[in-house]
Motif scaffolding. Structure first.
Motif, PDB file in Angstrom:
ATOM      1  N   LYS A  65     -13.034  13.568   2.167  1.00  0.00           N
ATOM      2  CA  LYS A  65     -14.387  12.624   1.288  1.00  0.00           C
ATOM      3  C   LYS A  65     -15.102  12.777   0.363  1.00  0.00           C
ATOM      4  O   LYS A  65     -15.692  14.108  -0.180  1.00  0.00           O
ATOM      5  CB  LYS A  65     -15.986  12.654   2.566  1.00  0.00           C
ATOM      6  CG  LYS A  65     -15.903  11.022   2.578  1.00  0.00           C
ATOM      7  CD  LYS A  65     -16.941  11.150   3.557  1.00  0.00           C
ATOM      8  CE  LYS A  65     -17.473   9.524   3.971  1.00  0.00           C
ATOM      9  NZ  LYS A  65     -18.816  10.079   2.962  1.00  0.00           N
ATOM     10  N   GLY A  66     -15.390  12.083  -0.642  1.00  0.00           N
ATOM     11  CA  GLY A  66     -15.696  11.741  -2.235  1.00  0.00           C
ATOM     12  C   GLY A  66     -15.324  12.915  -2.295  1.00  0.00           C
ATOM     13  O   GLY A  66     -15.144  12.471  -3.759  1.00  0.00           O
ATOM     14  N   THR A  67     -13.831  13.166  -2.760  1.00  0.00           N
ATOM     15  CA  THR A  67     -12.511  13.308  -3.807  1.00  0.00           C
ATOM     16  C   THR A  67     -12.787  12.708  -4.780  1.00  0.00           C
ATOM     17  O   THR A  67     -12.418  11.020  -4.681  1.00  0.00           O
ATOM     18  CB  THR A  67     -11.408  13.389  -3.458  1.00  0.00           C
ATOM     19  OG1 THR A  67     -11.710  14.262  -1.576  1.00  0.00           O
ATOM     20  CG2 THR A  67     -10.701  14.661  -3.971  1.00  0.00           C
ATOM     21  N   VAL A  68     -12.544  12.902  -6.016  1.00  0.00           N
ATOM     22  CA  VAL A  68     -12.199  12.164  -6.600  1.00  0.00           C
ATOM     23  C   VAL A  68     -10.705  12.491  -7.254  1.00  0.00           C
ATOM     24  O   VAL A  68     -10.020  13.266  -8.161  1.00  0.00           O
ATOM     25  CB  VAL A  68     -13.066  12.053  -8.274  1.00  0.00           C
ATOM     26  CG1 VAL A  68     -12.911  11.310  -9.223  1.00  0.00           C
ATOM     27  CG2 VAL A  68     -14.232  12.028  -8.092  1.00  0.00           C
ATOM     28  N   PRO A  74     -15.262   6.974 -10.057  1.00  0.00           N
ATOM     29  CA  PRO A  74     -15.730   5.980  -8.845  1.00  0.00           C
ATOM     30  C   PRO A  74     -16.789   4.938  -9.865  1.00  0.00           C
ATOM     31  O   PRO A  74     -17.175   5.506 -10.169  1.00  0.00           O
ATOM     32  CB  PRO A  74     -16.255   7.192  -8.126  1.00  0.00           C
ATOM     33  CG  PRO A  74     -16.740   8.569  -8.451  1.00  0.00           C
ATOM     34  CD  PRO A  74     -15.699   9.013  -9.891  1.00  0.00           C
ATOM     35  N   TYR A  76     -19.956   2.961  -9.238  1.00  0.00           N
ATOM     36  CA  TYR A  76     -21.704   2.706  -8.573  1.00  0.00           C
ATOM     37  C   TYR A  76     -21.798   1.804  -7.789  1.00  0.00           C
ATOM     38  O   TYR A  76     -20.614   0.504  -8.386  1.00  0.00           O
ATOM     39  CB  TYR A  76     -22.513   2.532  -9.169  1.00  0.00           C
ATOM     40  CG  TYR A  76     -22.248   4.093 -10.152  1.00  0.00           C
ATOM     41  CD1 TYR A  76     -23.710   5.061  -9.248  1.00  0.00           C
ATOM     42  CD2 TYR A  76     -22.452   4.138 -11.188  1.00  0.00           C
ATOM     43  CE1 TYR A  76     -23.388   6.163  -9.757  1.00  0.00           C
ATOM     44  CE2 TYR A  76     -22.734   4.955 -11.958  1.00  0.00           C
ATOM     45  CZ  TYR A  76     -23.052   6.095 -11.168  1.00  0.00           C
ATOM     46  OH  TYR A  76     -23.344   7.494 -12.147  1.00  0.00           O
ATOM     47  N   SER A  77     -21.219   0.985  -6.391  1.00  0.00           N
ATOM     48  CA  SER A  77     -21.676   0.550  -5.365  1.00  0.00           C
ATOM     49  C   SER A  77     -23.247   0.053  -4.556  1.00  0.00           C
ATOM     50  O   SER A  77     -24.189   0.351  -5.644  1.00  0.00           O
ATOM     51  CB  SER A  77     -20.855   0.509  -4.386  1.00  0.00           C
ATOM     52  OG  SER A  77     -21.262   1.636  -3.247  1.00  0.00           O
ATOM     53  N   GLU A  80     -25.721   2.076  -3.533  1.00  0.00           N
ATOM     54  CA  GLU A  80     -26.350   3.178  -4.581  1.00  0.00           C
ATOM     55  C   GLU A  80     -27.262   2.935  -5.692  1.00  0.00           C
ATOM     56  O   GLU A  80     -27.421   4.230  -5.724  1.00  0.00           O
ATOM     57  CB  GLU A  80     -24.881   4.319  -4.962  1.00  0.00           C
ATOM     58  CG  GLU A  80     -23.850   4.068  -3.758  1.00  0.00           C
ATOM     59  CD  GLU A  80     -23.009   5.011  -4.718  1.00  0.00           C
ATOM     60  OE1 GLU A  80     -22.376   6.071  -4.800  1.00  0.00           O
ATOM     61  OE2 GLU A  80     -21.770   4.599  -5.099  1.00  0.00           O
TER      62      GLU A  80
END
Ligand code: HEC
Length: 185
Positions: A65-68, A74, A76-77, A80
């Motif tokens: 999880k969080g792998t880029v 990524p 920003y949603s 966040e």
């Protein structure tokens, strides 16, 4: 009469032919004979092979999880970041130039003008077809917005305006902001 030597030779040929036939089976469930198979089967688990070492029994595992992924930053949603935070945090990585403003204008005309209008007054063609008109982009309110805040609005949308992150690439978003700054001047 055949002599002994000829019988042996014939025997060898017959055995070879039968052997050869064994190599080429038409039965898809049966393995063909593998010649020197040492390098055919890897010692390591193949990507799609079953694997008893992992709880889900697969060799290929999901990325942590969080792998880029390389080359994919990524976004920003909404949750966040807020407009205000974005305004304080995000800085344009692109220096101001006429070339970038020209590109920004192209982006604006293709993606924004339908609602915001050619001059930014909020009188684009769709507003004459029942879409509620957006506020003018020439107001002080917008002029006082920081670049990062504008970037956030373009990326995440706002109210009736949808997110443009999938249509407008990051660099183009910064460039359209450069163009917005020139509007009404
Ligand atoms: C489908 C119509 C539509 C399109 C296309 C559109 N917008 Fe908007 N935009 C709106 C509406 C409606 C608002 C007002 C949102 C709100 O405050 O509820 C808005 C708000 C904004 C604001 C904030 C204005 C304010 O007063 O808060 C900016 C900046 C903006 N848009 C820029 C853009 C840019 C740049 C593009 C092109 C990449 C774009 N918009 C494309 C409809 C659109």
């Amino acid at each position: 009469m055949m002599d002994m030597k000829s019988i042996i030779k014939l025997g060898i040929v017959v055995v070879l032919l039968f052997g050869l036939q064994k190599c080429f089976t038409n039965d898809p469930r049966e393995l063909n004979v593998e010649f020197i198979p040492e390098m055919v089967h890897s010692v390591a688990y193949d990507a799609f092979a079953e694997n008893p070492n992992y709880p889900n029994g697969q060799t290929l595992q999901m990325p942590v999880k969080g792998t880029v992924a390389r080359g994919f930053l990524p976004e920003y949603s909404d949750g966040e970041l807020t407009e205000e935070l974005a305004g304080n945090m995000l800085k344009s990585p692109i220096e101001n130039s006429d070339k970038h403003i020209a590109r920004g204008e192209w982006v604006y005309r293709n993606y924004c003008q339908v609602c915001h209008g050619m001059t930014g007054l909020g009188d684009g063609p769709v507003t004459k077809r029942g879409v509620p008109p957006p506020p003018s982009l020439l107001l002080d309110k917008v002029k006082n917005m920081k670049d990062g805040q504008l970037y956030f609005i373009i990326s995440n949308g706002k109210g009736n305006m949808a997110s443009y992150r999938s249509q407008v690439q990051r660099e183009d978003r910064w460039k359209v902001i450069q163009y917005l700054r020139t509007m009404g001047n």
